[in-house]
Motif scaffolding. Structure first.
Motif, PDB file in Angstrom:
ATOM      1  N   TYR A   1       0.824  -1.208   0.000  1.00  0.00           N
ATOM      2  CA  TYR A   1       0.000   0.000   0.000  1.00  0.00           C
ATOM      3  C   TYR A   1       0.855   1.253   0.000  1.00  0.00           C
ATOM      4  O   TYR A   1       2.031   1.234   0.388  1.00  0.00           O
ATOM      5  CB  TYR A   1      -0.990  -0.004   1.173  1.00  0.00           C
ATOM      6  CG  TYR A   1      -0.385   0.008   2.560  1.00  0.00           C
ATOM      7  CD1 TYR A   1      -0.096  -1.177   3.224  1.00  0.00           C
ATOM      8  CD2 TYR A   1      -0.124   1.222   3.216  1.00  0.00           C
ATOM      9  CE1 TYR A   1       0.448  -1.172   4.493  1.00  0.00           C
ATOM     10  CE2 TYR A   1       0.413   1.228   4.495  1.00  0.00           C
ATOM     11  CZ  TYR A   1       0.699   0.030   5.129  1.00  0.00           C
ATOM     12  OH  TYR A   1       1.233   0.039   6.385  1.00  0.00           O
ATOM     13  N   LEU A   2       0.213   2.309  -0.476  1.00  0.00           N
ATOM     14  CA  LEU A   2       0.899   3.581  -0.619  1.00  0.00           C
ATOM     15  C   LEU A   2       0.372   4.543   0.442  1.00  0.00           C
ATOM     16  O   LEU A   2      -0.836   4.724   0.574  1.00  0.00           O
ATOM     17  CB  LEU A   2       0.582   4.132  -2.016  1.00  0.00           C
ATOM     18  CG  LEU A   2       1.458   5.236  -2.579  1.00  0.00           C
ATOM     19  CD1 LEU A   2       2.880   4.736  -2.792  1.00  0.00           C
ATOM     20  CD2 LEU A   2       0.875   5.724  -3.913  1.00  0.00           C
ATOM     21  N   LYS A   3       1.307   5.142   1.202  1.00  0.00           N
ATOM     22  CA  LYS A   3       0.891   6.121   2.207  1.00  0.00           C
ATOM     23  C   LYS A   3       1.885   7.268   2.153  1.00  0.00           C
ATOM     24  O   LYS A   3       3.099   7.030   2.260  1.00  0.00           O
ATOM     25  CB  LYS A   3       0.883   5.452   3.588  1.00  0.00           C
ATOM     26  CG  LYS A   3       0.445   6.404   4.690  1.00  0.00           C
ATOM     27  CD  LYS A   3       0.240   5.659   5.991  1.00  0.00           C
ATOM     28  CE  LYS A   3       0.036   6.681   7.099  1.00  0.00           C
ATOM     29  NZ  LYS A   3      -0.944   6.345   8.061  1.00  0.00           N
ATOM     30  N   LYS A   4       1.374   8.471   1.982  1.00  0.00           N
ATOM     31  CA  LYS A   4       2.213   9.665   1.864  1.00  0.00           C
ATOM     32  C   LYS A   4       3.364   9.420   0.869  1.00  0.00           C
ATOM     33  O   LYS A   4       4.538   9.640   1.193  1.00  0.00           O
ATOM     34  CB  LYS A   4       2.763  10.081   3.224  1.00  0.00           C
ATOM     35  CG  LYS A   4       1.682  10.610   4.146  1.00  0.00           C
ATOM     36  CD  LYS A   4       2.278  11.154   5.428  1.00  0.00           C
ATOM     37  CE  LYS A   4       1.193  11.542   6.398  1.00  0.00           C
ATOM     38  NZ  LYS A   4       1.570  11.411   7.784  1.00  0.00           N
ATOM     39  N   GLU A   5       3.002   8.924  -0.277  1.00  0.00           N
ATOM     40  CA  GLU A   5       3.941   8.647  -1.378  1.00  0.00           C
ATOM     41  C   GLU A   5       5.015   7.611  -1.049  1.00  0.00           C
ATOM     42  O   GLU A   5       5.996   7.471  -1.758  1.00  0.00           O
ATOM     43  CB  GLU A   5       4.583   9.944  -1.890  1.00  0.00           C
ATOM     44  CG  GLU A   5       3.570  10.779  -2.665  1.00  0.00           C
ATOM     45  CD  GLU A   5       3.973  12.219  -2.808  1.00  0.00           C
ATOM     46  OE1 GLU A   5       5.186  12.482  -2.864  1.00  0.00           O
ATOM     47  OE2 GLU A   5       3.071  13.060  -2.853  1.00  0.00           O
ATOM     48  N   GLN A   6       4.858   6.919   0.049  1.00  0.00           N
ATOM     49  CA  GLN A   6       5.816   5.859   0.392  1.00  0.00           C
ATOM     50  C   GLN A   6       5.121   4.502   0.302  1.00  0.00           C
ATOM     51  O   GLN A   6       3.915   4.412   0.592  1.00  0.00           O
ATOM     52  CB  GLN A   6       6.289   6.057   1.831  1.00  0.00           C
ATOM     53  CG  GLN A   6       7.724   6.561   1.923  1.00  0.00           C
ATOM     54  CD  GLN A   6       8.151   6.525   3.377  1.00  0.00           C
ATOM     55  OE1 GLN A   6       7.629   7.289   4.182  1.00  0.00           O
ATOM     56  NE2 GLN A   6       9.073   5.645   3.706  1.00  0.00           N
ATOM     57  N   THR A   7       5.866   3.501  -0.061  1.00  0.00           N
ATOM     58  CA  THR A   7       5.276   2.177  -0.206  1.00  0.00           C
ATOM     59  C   THR A   7       5.548   1.325   1.042  1.00  0.00           C
ATOM     60  O   THR A   7       6.660   1.330   1.562  1.00  0.00           O
ATOM     61  CB  THR A   7       5.895   1.483  -1.445  1.00  0.00           C
ATOM     62  OG1 THR A   7       5.577   2.294  -2.560  1.00  0.00           O
ATOM     63  CG2 THR A   7       5.328   0.109  -1.668  1.00  0.00           C
ATOM     64  N   PHE A   8       4.503   0.637   1.505  1.00  0.00           N
ATOM     65  CA  PHE A   8       4.629  -0.247   2.670  1.00  0.00           C
ATOM     66  C   PHE A   8       4.083  -1.621   2.319  1.00  0.00           C
ATOM     67  O   PHE A   8       3.308  -1.756   1.371  1.00  0.00           O
ATOM     68  CB  PHE A   8       3.842   0.316   3.866  1.00  0.00           C
ATOM     69  CG  PHE A   8       4.325   1.652   4.339  1.00  0.00           C
ATOM     70  CD1 PHE A   8       5.275   1.746   5.355  1.00  0.00           C
ATOM     71  CD2 PHE A   8       3.823   2.823   3.779  1.00  0.00           C
ATOM     72  CE1 PHE A   8       5.706   2.978   5.800  1.00  0.00           C
ATOM     73  CE2 PHE A   8       4.259   4.066   4.215  1.00  0.00           C
ATOM     74  CZ  PHE A   8       5.202   4.143   5.232  1.00  0.00           C
ATOM     75  N   GLU A   9       4.444  -2.616   3.124  1.00  0.00           N
ATOM     76  CA  GLU A   9       3.965  -3.981   2.867  1.00  0.00           C
ATOM     77  C   GLU A   9       3.421  -4.623   4.144  1.00  0.00           C
ATOM     78  O   GLU A   9       3.918  -4.344   5.229  1.00  0.00           O
ATOM     79  CB  GLU A   9       5.133  -4.856   2.384  1.00  0.00           C
ATOM     80  CG  GLU A   9       5.548  -4.540   0.971  1.00  0.00           C
ATOM     81  CD  GLU A   9       6.903  -5.126   0.633  1.00  0.00           C
ATOM     82  OE1 GLU A   9       7.475  -5.865   1.482  1.00  0.00           O
ATOM     83  OE2 GLU A   9       7.392  -4.856  -0.470  1.00  0.00           O
ATOM     84  N   VAL A  10       2.432  -5.453   3.963  1.00  0.00           N
ATOM     85  CA  VAL A  10       1.928  -6.278   5.075  1.00  0.00           C
ATOM     86  C   VAL A  10       1.958  -7.717   4.572  1.00  0.00           C
ATOM     87  O   VAL A  10       1.550  -7.969   3.431  1.00  0.00           O
ATOM     88  CB  VAL A  10       0.438  -5.979   5.404  1.00  0.00           C
ATOM     89  CG1 VAL A  10       0.020  -6.683   6.687  1.00  0.00           C
ATOM     90  CG2 VAL A  10       0.131  -4.518   5.451  1.00  0.00           C
ATOM     91  N   ILE A  11       2.398  -8.637   5.397  1.00  0.00           N
ATOM     92  CA  ILE A  11       2.362 -10.050   5.014  1.00  0.00           C
ATOM     93  C   ILE A  11       1.230 -10.713   5.803  1.00  0.00           C
ATOM     94  O   ILE A  11       1.113 -10.529   7.014  1.00  0.00           O
ATOM     95  CB  ILE A  11       3.706 -10.766   5.327  1.00  0.00           C
ATOM     96  CG1 ILE A  11       4.871 -10.073   4.613  1.00  0.00           C
ATOM     97  CG2 ILE A  11       3.639 -12.246   4.964  1.00  0.00           C
ATOM     98  CD1 ILE A  11       4.938 -10.268   3.108  1.00  0.00           C
TER      99      ILE A  11
END
Ligand code: NAD
Length: 453
Positions: free
Chosen positions: A242-252
């Motif tokens: 997912y994208l938050k404040k133009e940064q990409t994050f991941e959840v497993i």
């Protein structure tokens, strides 16, 4: 009069029963089990899960209640079994009702032959009036990986074989939060990813913020202002990016619950063939739930708007009154709603933000569950209530008229009903203040708020 109803959810079946009581000859057609989404894959099975979750939460507080060295085994198969029994019992009840005098239940897929005739398995049925109550279905995101086997909807999660160790929920709306809360109690690690800047975007923001904190305290991680981009199967599990404040994050996660809204089932019948006006947002209806084709009505989720079982039922009552020419006092603008998280949330009427945006002066009165004797006795101190009343100079309203109530805390769904009842009678704050509430009850949170002025 002959009435055809397409769909046997809470809109369709309740209207069928009410119509038959008036001597109307009813044919109700369903291509799925009676009871619709609510009974078979929505409200009822979810609430059965909620009760199991609540018991587990109480057990987790065992020491608070003097239960020391408590040990137990959680058998999820029994949870599923109980849920199925509850659904089956209620389904039999609905089938019994639809077997009553004046009602013919037909299992099959209906389509229009013309504006007064419906066809099911080649059999033509003629009606003076027709009600379309075909409901809605779960929406999905048009993103890579949305069709993976372990990406499920609120329907599949009710029959999941085992409790996932890691559950990622996409969407912090009503469905997303209810399952996040339930599966947290069942032992999953839960992470919720929500696109909007606050959970429950259609609720009072004050309430949403506080509920988010309460769920956070239970260990439910909620990421807001976060748009899911893709889901990918990896050796570690499903990777949700997912994208938050133009940064990409991941959840497993082991399972991903897609809870990004529901869509009206406008393609369930051939509406266009008889000229019924509709958009992807639902069938277009007037105040009596009549479509642009005289004698054809639409009720419930298929009309868009509030997708709530009780709304569908009362829209059916409105349609029935319109076709029989009887008066109908139902105010379809006063709709109580509840979110069965732990703690529960509920609301009715206008929010503070809504009234401010409309330029209507309002006064808000608050109280907290932690100051309520019954809540503390129950060890349920978490919760808050906000009453919204007409302020000085609020045009079109009585001075102090109660316009809304927003709360979370134990049994909020039951507490809110009182305000819904009073709003139907345009009660004012002063009138409410003179009503005696039994002590000690959770309902006193309302009078505490009212007297806080
Ligand atoms: P919803 O519209 O309430 O919530 C969907 C959420 O998904 C929204 O918060 C939205 O911002 C979010 N979302 C959308 N795209 C996203 C993305 N790309 N990434 C992250 N988040 C995203 O829908 P729902 O919870 O699926 O419920 C559907 C309907 O069913 C609603 O009308 C609801 O009221 C009804 N319902 C009611 C009850 C109840 O009364 N207790 C229970 C279940 C469902």
């Amino acid at each position: 009069m002959k009435l055809i109803i397409i769909g046997a959810g809470p809109g369709g079946y309740e209207t069928a029963v009410a119509a038959a009581k008036k001597g109307i000859e009813v044919t109700i057609i369903s291509d799925g089990p009676v009871g619709g989404t609510c009974l078979n894959e929505g409200c009822i099975p979810t609430k059965s899960f909620c009760r199991n979750a609540e018991v587990l939460e109480d057990l987790a507080k065992g020491e608070t209640f003097g239960l020391e060295n408590l040990s137990y085994r959680f058998d999820f198969q029994k949870v599923l079994c109980r849920k199925n029994q509850v659904v089956e019992q209620l389904r039999q009840g609905v089938e019994f009702l639809l077997g009553g005098k004046g009602i013919t239940l037909i299992h099959g897929k209906a389509s229009f032959k013309d504006a007064k005739t419906v066809v099911v398995d080649g059999k033509e049925i003629a009606g003076d009036n027709i009600i379309i109550a075909t409901g809605s279905y779960s929406a999905s995101l048009p993103i890579p990986g949305a069709d993976l086997a372990d990406v499920i909807t609120s329907k599949e999660i009710l029959d999941i074989e085992e409790v996932p160790q890691r559950l990622c929920v996409i969407g912090a709306g009503v469905i997303g939060l209810e399952f996040a809360s339930i599966f947290k109690s069942f032992g999953s690690d839960v992470k919720v990813v929500e696109f909007c800047k606050e959970i429950l975007p259609r609720f009072d923001t004050d309430l949403a913020k506080r509920l988010k904190q309460a769920l956070g305290k239970r260990g439910i991680e909620i990421e807001t202002s976060a748009g899911v981009q893709s889901i990918e199967k990896t050796s570690a599990g499903l990777k949700v990016t997912y994208l938050k404040k133009e940064q990409t994050f991941e959840v497993i996660a082991d399972k991903v619950l897609m809870a990004v809204g529901r869509r009206p089932s406008v393609n369930a019948v051939n509406l266009a063939d008889v000229g019924i006006e509709f958009t992807p947002k639902g069938i277009v209806v007037d105040k009596d739930m009549q479509t642009n084709v005289p004698g054809i009505y639409a009720i419930g989720d298929v009309t868009g708007g509030y997708m709530l079982a009780h709304v569908a039922t009362f829209q059916g009552m409105r349609a029935l009154a319109a076709m029989t020419g009887e008066p109908c006092d139902v105010d379809l603008s006063i709709v109580p709603a509840a979110v069965f998280t732990n703690p529960e949330a509920a609301c009715v009427g206008k929010t503070e933000d809504e009234m401010k945006a409309a330029g209507v002066p309002v006064k808000c009165l608050k109280s907290f569950f932690r100051a309520n004797g019954k809540a503390l006795s129950m060890d349920e101190p978490e919760g808050f209530v906000k009453l919204v009343v007409a302020g000085d100079g609020a045009e079109g309203y009585k001075p102090g008229q109660i316009l809304g109530c927003h709360l979370f805390g134990a049994h909020s769904a039951d507490i809110v009903q009182e305000i819904a009842a009073l709003m139907n009678h345009q009660a004012t704050l002063e009138e409410f203040k003179s009503i005696i509430h039994a002590h000690p009850t959770l309902g006193e949170v309302l009078s505490s708020a009212a007297h806080s002025a």
